[in-house]
Design a protein around this motif. Structure first.
Motif, PDB file in Angstrom:
ATOM      1  N   GLU A 115      58.428  10.828  52.528  1.00  0.00           N
ATOM      2  CA  GLU A 115      58.294  11.701  51.450  1.00  0.00           C
ATOM      3  C   GLU A 115      57.706  10.948  50.266  1.00  0.00           C
ATOM      4  OE1 GLU A 115      58.984  15.545  49.537  1.00  0.00           O
ATOM      5  OE2 GLU A 115      59.119  14.912  51.491  1.00  0.00           O
ATOM      6  N   LYS A 116      56.592  11.506  49.675  1.00  0.00           N
ATOM      7  CA  LYS A 116      55.955  11.002  48.392  1.00  0.00           C
ATOM      8  C   LYS A 116      55.416   9.726  48.359  1.00  0.00           C
ATOM      9  CE  LYS A 116      58.779  14.322  45.750  1.00  0.00           C
ATOM     10  NZ  LYS A 116      59.573  14.463  44.595  1.00  0.00           N
ATOM     11  N   GLU A 117      55.351   9.040  49.939  1.00  0.00           N
ATOM     12  CA  GLU A 117      54.706   7.831  49.904  1.00  0.00           C
ATOM     13  C   GLU A 117      53.545   7.976  50.967  1.00  0.00           C
ATOM     14  OE1 GLU A 117      57.453   4.601  50.868  1.00  0.00           O
ATOM     15  OE2 GLU A 117      59.058   5.293  49.433  1.00  0.00           O
ATOM     16  N   PHE A 118      53.710   8.415  52.236  1.00  0.00           N
ATOM     17  CA  PHE A 118      52.603   8.519  53.191  1.00  0.00           C
ATOM     18  C   PHE A 118      53.080   9.402  54.417  1.00  0.00           C
ATOM     19  CE2 PHE A 118      55.473   5.448  55.249  1.00  0.00           C
ATOM     20  CZ  PHE A 118      55.419   5.656  56.683  1.00  0.00           C
ATOM     21  N   VAL A 127      52.938  11.574  41.144  1.00  0.00           N
ATOM     22  CA  VAL A 127      53.175  11.413  42.629  1.00  0.00           C
ATOM     23  C   VAL A 127      53.627  12.789  43.295  1.00  0.00           C
ATOM     24  CG1 VAL A 127      54.546  10.314  44.405  1.00  0.00           C
ATOM     25  CG2 VAL A 127      53.573   8.819  42.950  1.00  0.00           C
ATOM     26  N   ASP A 128      54.241  13.338  42.155  1.00  0.00           N
ATOM     27  CA  ASP A 128      54.953  14.779  42.964  1.00  0.00           C
ATOM     28  C   ASP A 128      53.913  15.653  42.984  1.00  0.00           C
ATOM     29  OD1 ASP A 128      57.563  13.634  42.697  1.00  0.00           O
ATOM     30  OD2 ASP A 128      58.238  14.600  40.978  1.00  0.00           O
ATOM     31  N   GLU A 129      53.067  15.722  42.053  1.00  0.00           N
ATOM     32  CA  GLU A 129      51.950  16.828  41.984  1.00  0.00           C
ATOM     33  C   GLU A 129      50.784  16.516  43.127  1.00  0.00           C
ATOM     34  OE1 GLU A 129      50.933  17.949  37.444  1.00  0.00           O
ATOM     35  OE2 GLU A 129      50.793  15.799  37.895  1.00  0.00           O
ATOM     36  N   VAL A 130      50.694  15.118  43.375  1.00  0.00           N
ATOM     37  CA  VAL A 130      49.386  14.928  44.472  1.00  0.00           C
ATOM     38  C   VAL A 130      50.131  15.183  45.549  1.00  0.00           C
ATOM     39  CG1 VAL A 130      48.170  13.068  45.546  1.00  0.00           C
ATOM     40  CG2 VAL A 130      48.553  13.195  42.839  1.00  0.00           C
ATOM     41  N   TRP A 131      51.479  14.737  45.907  1.00  0.00           N
ATOM     42  CA  TRP A 131      52.166  14.975  47.313  1.00  0.00           C
ATOM     43  C   TRP A 131      52.248  16.291  47.573  1.00  0.00           C
ATOM     44  CZ3 TRP A 131      53.180  11.910  51.335  1.00  0.00           C
ATOM     45  CH2 TRP A 131      53.957  12.655  52.079  1.00  0.00           C
ATOM     46  N   GLU A 132      52.483  17.016  46.553  1.00  0.00           N
ATOM     47  CA  GLU A 132      52.792  18.734  46.526  1.00  0.00           C
ATOM     48  C   GLU A 132      51.240  19.100  47.225  1.00  0.00           C
ATOM     49  OE1 GLU A 132      54.684  22.239  46.310  1.00  0.00           O
ATOM     50  OE2 GLU A 132      55.590  20.648  46.214  1.00  0.00           O
ATOM     51  N   MET A 156      45.535   7.043  45.653  1.00  0.00           N
ATOM     52  CA  MET A 156      45.622   7.580  47.103  1.00  0.00           C
ATOM     53  C   MET A 156      44.596   6.776  48.025  1.00  0.00           C
ATOM     54  SD  MET A 156      45.194  11.651  48.418  1.00  0.00           S
ATOM     55  CE  MET A 156      43.228  11.526  48.026  1.00  0.00           C
ATOM     56  N   GLN A 157      45.216   6.216  49.368  1.00  0.00           N
ATOM     57  CA  GLN A 157      44.625   5.303  50.135  1.00  0.00           C
ATOM     58  C   GLN A 157      44.751   6.178  51.392  1.00  0.00           C
ATOM     59  OE1 GLN A 157      46.773   1.772  50.054  1.00  0.00           O
ATOM     60  NE2 GLN A 157      45.384   0.743  48.666  1.00  0.00           N
ATOM     61  N   ASP A 158      43.608   6.283  52.033  1.00  0.00           N
ATOM     62  CA  ASP A 158      43.186   6.773  53.501  1.00  0.00           C
ATOM     63  C   ASP A 158      42.813   5.446  54.249  1.00  0.00           C
ATOM     64  OD1 ASP A 158      43.799   9.885  53.648  1.00  0.00           O
ATOM     65  OD2 ASP A 158      42.542   9.319  51.648  1.00  0.00           O
ATOM     66  N   ILE A 159      43.261   5.415  55.424  1.00  0.00           N
ATOM     67  CA  ILE A 159      42.938   4.375  56.428  1.00  0.00           C
ATOM     68  C   ILE A 159      42.536   5.192  57.829  1.00  0.00           C
ATOM     69  CG2 ILE A 159      43.614   2.321  57.785  1.00  0.00           C
ATOM     70  CD1 ILE A 159      45.481   1.544  55.747  1.00  0.00           C
ATOM     71  N   VAL A 160      41.652   5.533  58.218  1.00  0.00           N
ATOM     72  CA  VAL A 160      41.276   6.091  59.481  1.00  0.00           C
ATOM     73  C   VAL A 160      41.130   4.927  60.610  1.00  0.00           C
ATOM     74  CG1 VAL A 160      39.894   7.932  60.669  1.00  0.00           C
ATOM     75  CG2 VAL A 160      40.687   8.155  58.225  1.00  0.00           C
ATOM     76  N   ILE A 212      50.374   5.598  46.171  1.00  0.00           N
ATOM     77  CA  ILE A 212      50.869   4.617  45.398  1.00  0.00           C
ATOM     78  C   ILE A 212      50.755   4.739  43.874  1.00  0.00           C
ATOM     79  CG2 ILE A 212      50.766   1.942  44.956  1.00  0.00           C
ATOM     80  CD1 ILE A 212      49.071   1.997  47.718  1.00  0.00           C
ATOM     81  N   PRO A 213      52.044   4.893  43.176  1.00  0.00           N
ATOM     82  CA  PRO A 213      52.046   5.141  41.815  1.00  0.00           C
ATOM     83  C   PRO A 213      51.338   3.907  41.107  1.00  0.00           C
ATOM     84  CG  PRO A 213      54.240   5.432  42.722  1.00  0.00           C
ATOM     85  CD  PRO A 213      53.436   4.698  43.981  1.00  0.00           C
ATOM     86  N   LEU A 214      50.636   4.083  40.053  1.00  0.00           N
ATOM     87  CA  LEU A 214      50.011   3.211  39.263  1.00  0.00           C
ATOM     88  C   LEU A 214      50.816   2.982  37.969  1.00  0.00           C
ATOM     89  CD1 LEU A 214      46.460   4.420  39.628  1.00  0.00           C
ATOM     90  CD2 LEU A 214      47.397   2.543  40.881  1.00  0.00           C
ATOM     91  N   GLU A 215      50.921   1.677  37.526  1.00  0.00           N
ATOM     92  CA  GLU A 215      51.662   1.379  36.413  1.00  0.00           C
ATOM     93  C   GLU A 215      51.119   1.923  35.171  1.00  0.00           C
ATOM     94  OE1 GLU A 215      52.333  -2.808  35.589  1.00  0.00           O
ATOM     95  OE2 GLU A 215      52.856  -3.329  37.668  1.00  0.00           O
TER      96      GLU A 215
END
Length: 163
Positions: free
Chosen positions: A79-82, A16-21, A111-115, A102-105
């Motif tokens: 932060e780190k969520e949306f 999540v840290d890498e993707v959020w960054e 990563m979700q996008d709702i437009v 959303i972290p996966l187990e």
């Protein structure tokens, strides 16, 4: 007026840290936008990270290479969520875009996008959406999917064997 939604999701083999960054930095928007969109950030002195109230202006060429201004506001950040961006000036009558991580187990991130959007020009916009806007928007997100995959790699499902 009709409004529409586009929902996409992508599993990413990173933290999540890498993707959020990556996704929370306005400087990376051009990297995940197709070249044919003529996407250029015109805002000056953008901070490294998005924050609520941040305004970002761009030039884009969504149709026939015609340059137009697009201004979005980052309205929400967890932060780190949306985060949520909303169009203030641009090609749509309304644009609301939620990016969610959303972290996966099993490792990695979903990563979700709702437009949620409303084309311009009322009934003509509804026809334009059916003819080309929806396809063009899907194409932009298809491109982004590939760009994110190139950046972070393909998501591989780990099989666990029980003994």
């Amino acid at each position: 007026m009709a409004h529409y939604q586009l929902f996409t999701e992508q599993k990413i083999p990173a933290s999540v840290d890498e993707v959020w960054e990556f996704i929370s930095s306005p400087a990376n928007l051009k990297e995940i936008t197709p070249d044919h969109m003529g996407f250029d950030i015109t805002s000056k002195n953008l901070p490294q990270k998005m924050h609520p109230g941040m305004i970002i202006s761009y030039k884009v060429s969504p149709l026939l290479g015609i340059k137009m201004t697009w201004v979005t506001e980052i309205t929400q950040v967890q932060e780190k969520e949306f985060f949520v961006d909303e169009q203030r000036i641009g090609p749509y009558a309304m644009w609301h875009h939620q990016h969610r991580l959303i972290p996966l187990e099993e490792g990695g991130v979903l990563m979700q996008d709702i437009v949620t959007y409303q084309p311009p020009m009322g009934p003509l916009g509804a026809i334009a959406n059916a003819v080309f806007i929806r396809k063009q928007l899907q194409g932009i997100f298809d491109y982004r999917f590939k760009a994110v995959e190139e950046k972070f790699g393909k998501y591989q499902v780990q099989e666990v064997m029980e003994m």
